[in-house]
Design a protein around this motif. Structure first.
Motif, PDB file in Angstrom:
ATOM      1  N   LYS A 176       0.831  -1.192   0.000  1.00 25.40           N
ATOM      2  CA  LYS A 176       0.000   0.000   0.000  1.00 25.40           C
ATOM      3  C   LYS A 176       0.872   1.251   0.000  1.00 25.40           C
ATOM      4  O   LYS A 176       1.719   1.415   0.874  1.00 25.40           O
ATOM      5  CB  LYS A 176      -0.894   0.025   1.248  1.00 25.40           C
TER       6      LYS A 176
ATOM      7  N   LYS B   6      -5.740   3.707  -6.462  1.00 22.13           N
ATOM      8  CA  LYS B   6      -4.755   2.939  -7.217  1.00 22.13           C
ATOM      9  C   LYS B   6      -3.488   2.663  -6.418  1.00 22.13           C
ATOM     10  O   LYS B   6      -2.469   2.270  -6.973  1.00 22.13           O
ATOM     11  CB  LYS B   6      -4.407   3.685  -8.510  1.00 22.13           C
TER      12      LYS B   6
ATOM     13  N   VAL C 104      -1.871  -2.862  -4.056  1.00 18.79           N
ATOM     14  CA  VAL C 104      -1.732  -4.042  -4.896  1.00 18.79           C
ATOM     15  C   VAL C 104      -1.752  -5.274  -4.012  1.00 18.79           C
ATOM     16  O   VAL C 104      -1.070  -5.323  -2.985  1.00 18.79           O
ATOM     17  CB  VAL C 104      -0.434  -3.996  -5.727  1.00 18.79           C
TER      18      VAL C 104
ATOM     19  N   THR D 226      -1.189  -9.298  -4.702  1.00 21.34           N
ATOM     20  CA  THR D 226      -0.746 -10.174  -5.779  1.00 21.34           C
ATOM     21  C   THR D 226       0.075 -11.337  -5.243  1.00 21.34           C
ATOM     22  O   THR D 226       0.692 -11.239  -4.179  1.00 21.34           O
ATOM     23  CB  THR D 226       0.092  -9.379  -6.809  1.00 21.34           C
TER      24      THR D 226
ATOM     25  N   ILE E 237       5.709  -8.107  -9.282  1.00 21.52           N
ATOM     26  CA  ILE E 237       4.677  -7.081  -9.380  1.00 21.52           C
ATOM     27  C   ILE E 237       4.589  -6.304  -8.062  1.00 21.52           C
ATOM     28  O   ILE E 237       4.471  -5.073  -8.042  1.00 21.52           O
ATOM     29  CB  ILE E 237       3.319  -7.714  -9.736  1.00 21.52           C
ATOM     30  N   ALA E 238       4.677  -7.033  -6.952  1.00 20.35           N
ATOM     31  CA  ALA E 238       4.643  -6.387  -5.637  1.00 20.35           C
ATOM     32  C   ALA E 238       5.825  -5.444  -5.463  1.00 20.35           C
ATOM     33  O   ALA E 238       5.673  -4.315  -4.980  1.00 20.35           O
ATOM     34  CB  ALA E 238       4.625  -7.442  -4.539  1.00 20.35           C
TER      35      ALA E 238
ATOM     36  N   HIS F  52       5.474  -2.291  -7.665  1.00 25.23           N
ATOM     37  CA  HIS F  52       4.510  -1.346  -7.095  1.00 25.23           C
ATOM     38  C   HIS F  52       5.112  -0.628  -5.891  1.00 25.23           C
ATOM     39  O   HIS F  52       4.942   0.589  -5.728  1.00 25.23           O
ATOM     40  CB  HIS F  52       3.238  -2.093  -6.683  1.00 25.23           C
TER      41      HIS F  52
ATOM     42  N   ARG G   2     -12.623  -5.919  -7.725  1.00 24.55           N
ATOM     43  CA  ARG G   2     -12.029  -6.377  -8.983  1.00 24.55           C
ATOM     44  C   ARG G   2     -12.911  -6.002 -10.172  1.00 24.55           C
ATOM     45  O   ARG G   2     -14.128  -5.943 -10.075  1.00 24.55           O
ATOM     46  CB  ARG G   2     -11.816  -7.886  -8.945  1.00 24.55           C
TER      47      ARG G   2
ATOM     48  N   PRO H 264      -7.986  -6.369 -12.576  1.00 20.44           N
ATOM     49  CA  PRO H 264      -7.308  -5.415 -11.685  1.00 20.44           C
ATOM     50  C   PRO H 264      -8.244  -4.837 -10.636  1.00 20.44           C
ATOM     51  O   PRO H 264      -9.473  -4.855 -10.789  1.00 20.44           O
ATOM     52  CB  PRO H 264      -6.838  -4.320 -12.654  1.00 20.44           C
ATOM     53  N   ASN H 265      -7.651  -4.309  -9.566  1.00 20.07           N
ATOM     54  CA  ASN H 265      -8.424  -3.592  -8.561  1.00 20.07           C
ATOM     55  C   ASN H 265      -8.975  -2.296  -9.147  1.00 20.07           C
ATOM     56  O   ASN H 265      -8.339  -1.657  -9.986  1.00 20.07           O
ATOM     57  CB  ASN H 265      -7.545  -3.258  -7.352  1.00 20.07           C
TER      58      ASN H 265
END
Length: 417
Positions: free
Chosen positions: A143, A151, A154, A156, A161-162, A165, A205, A213-214
Motif C-alpha cells: 500500500k 490505485k 496491490v 498479488t 509485481i509487488a 509497485h 475487482r 485489476p483492482n
C-alpha cells in the motif's frame, strides 16, 4: 436548514438525494456537482481545492452546514478552514483525515487504540521493502502511504509485481494478507460519540469472479444476509469506539464519516483500511435504505450533538448497485462518448459519477460513469431490477460486472426455503 455539499461523484449524488428527503432541509446547494445532481439541486462550478473559494460560497449562500464528500479536500484542510470561519462542517480535520491520507498514520492509531489489524512494516528503502515482502510471503499486500485515488494498493501472488509497485512510492506499508470475506462498515461521529451504519460489501475487482485489476469499486449490496448477527456491535466495540476515543485523546477529534474496511478472518474482525468519508459505491446502497433524516443527523454530528441519539433507522428493503464503467477502466478509461438510454430507465436509482453534458447530450467523463441501484424485498429482486435497467444504457465499449450480490442472493434463497 441550508446545506452545501462538496463533490461531484456518485457518492455525492446519493448524498444529495438522501439529504433532500430530510423534512428539515430547506435548501441544498452543491459544488461542483454533475449533470445528475444538477437535475435536483443548484450546482456551482468552483475549484473545490481552493478552500477560500468554498468558504466564500458557503458564506454567500448563508448555509447552516457544509458536507464534504471527497477525500482530497479533507486532507487539504477544508474542514479546518470552514470551522475557523464559523461554519458547521461534516468532515474531519486535515490531521484526522490522515486516517485515510496515510496508511502508516492509520496503523499507528490502530496500534495505540488496540484495534485489530494486519501485522505490517512501514518501508522507506528498497531493502526494507524486499525484507518485508519476504517476511510475509504471498499473497503480497503493498500500500502506498498517501492518497492514490484508489490505485495505491496491490494484492498479488507475483513478487515482482509487488516489488515494482512498492518501488513507485517513497513510503509504503507492506502487510500480511488477511483471508476471509470483506465488509464495509461506516460510523458517523461527532468526535466523541459514533453511530454505526449497517454493513455493506463492495466488489473491487474489475471482472466477474473477482478477476482482473483492482478498481474503485464495481458494485455493492446491503444488507449482508451471511454476516454475523453481532457484526455491528462487535465493530463498534473493537474498532469504531476505540478509534474515536484514541483520536480524541490525541486532541485531534474525528468529526465525520469513519469508514472501516474489515476482513472477517478465522481469528475475528481485522481492519484492512480506514477511509475518512463515505465510501463509493457502498454509499449508493446504504443511503437509499436509511430512514433517519440525513441532514439533521449530519448537523448533529458537526455540532457535537450525537450523545444520546437513538440508533439509526433502516428500511427493510435490500439494495444492489452495479457500476457502469467506461471502456479501458481502470487502466486507461476512455471519456467523451455519448451515453444513451438513461431516460428510459425506470424503477431504480441512477447515480451519476463520471458524466458531463455537451449540447444537451450526456457523455462519459470518467472511469466509473453511472451507478444503478435496485431495491426490493430480497437481494434477488433488487439485483434483477438493477441489471434489467443497466442493460438499457448504451455507452461504447462500456462494461460492468454480472455477479454483484449473486452468491449472497442465492444463499438468501436457501435460508428462506
Amino acid at each position: 436548514m441550508k446545506v452545501l455539499l462538496i463533490g461531484s461523484g456518485g457518492r455525492e449524488h446519493a448524498l444529495a438525494q438522501a439529504l433532500l428527503r430530510d423534512p428539515q432541509l430547506e435548501e441544498l446547494h452543491v459544488t461542483p456537482g454533475n449533470p445528475g445532481i444538477a437535475a435536483i439541486a443548484p450546482c456551482y462550478a468552483i475549484d473545490t481545492d481552493d478552500n477560500q473559494l468554498v468558504i466564500a460560497l458557503a458564506q454567500q449562500l448563508d448555509v447552516d452546514l457544509v458536507v464534504i464528500g471527497p477525500e482530497k479536500p479533507l486532507v487539504n484542510g477544508l474542514a479546518d478552514a470552514l470551522r475557523k470561519a464559523g461554519i458547521p462542517t461534516f468532515g474531519p480535520s486535515a490531521i484526522a483525515a490522515q486516517l485515510e491520507g496515510s496508511k502508516d498514520f492509520a496503523k499507528q492509531v490502530m496500534h495505540d487504540a488496540g484495534v485489530p489489524t494486519a501485522r505490517s512494516f512501514t518501508c522507506t528503502t528498497q531493502a526494507e521493502m524486499v525484507a518485508a515482502l519476504d517476511s510475509f510471503g504471498a499473497p503480497y499486500v503493498v500500500k502506498h502511504d498517501g492518497l492514490a485515488a484508489g490505485k495505491g494498493v496491490v494484492v498479488t501472488n507475483d513478487r515482482q509485481i509487488a516489488l515494482d509497485h512498492a518501488y513507485l512510492s517513497p513510503r509504503v506499508v507492506i502487510e500480511e494478507y488477511l483471508d476471509g470475506p470483506e465488509v464495509s462498515l461506516f460510523g458517523i461521529s461527532d468526535g466523541t460519540t459514533i453511530l454505526a451504519m449497517q454493513p455493506a460489501q463492495d466488489f473491487k475487482r474489475a471482472l466477474d469472479g473477482d478477476l482482473g485489476p483492482n478498481t474503485g469499486g464495481m458494485g455493492a449490496y446491503s444488507p449482508l444476509p451471511w454476516a454475523p448477527a453481532d457484526i455491528v456491535e462487535q465493530t463498534l466495540i473493537q474498532v469504531l469506539n476505540p478509534t474515536i476515543a484514541e483520536m480524541k485523546a490525541r486532541d485531534t477529534p474525528f468529526v465525520g464519516l469513519l469508514y472501516a474496511g474489515l476482513a472477517l478472518t478465522k481469528d475475528g474482525i481485522r481492519v484492512i483500511e480506514f477511509n475518512a468519508r463515505f465510501g463509493d459505491p457502498e454509499t449508493q446502497v446504504l443511503l437509499p435504505r436509511l430512514k433517519t433524516p440525513l441532514a439533521t443527523l449530519l448537523y448533529q454530528a458537526a455540532t457535537g450533538g450525537l450523545s444520546g441519539a437513538p440508533d439509526l433507522e433502516w428500511s427493510a428493503d435490500e439494495a444492489v448497485t452495479v457500476v457502469l464503467a467506461a471502456d479501458g477502466y481502470p487502466t486507461a478509461p476512455k471519456v467523451g462518448d455519448p451515453i444513451t438510454g438513461v431516460g428510459s430507465v425506470e424503477g431504480v436509482l441512477v447515480f451519476h459519477a463520471g458524466t458531463s453534458l455537451k449540447d444537451g447530450v450526456l457523455h462519459s467523463a470518467g472511469g466509473r460513469v453511472l451507478t444503478i441501484t435496485g431495491m426490493g424485498s430480497t437481494l434477488a429482486d433488487a439485483r434483477s431490477d438493477a441489471y434489467e435497467a443497466i442493460a438499457k444504457i448504451g455507452l461504447r465499449g462500456s462494461h460492468y460486472r454480472h455477479d454483484i450480490a449473486l452468491a449472497a442472493s442465492e444463499s438468501e434463497k436457501v435460508r428462506e426455503n
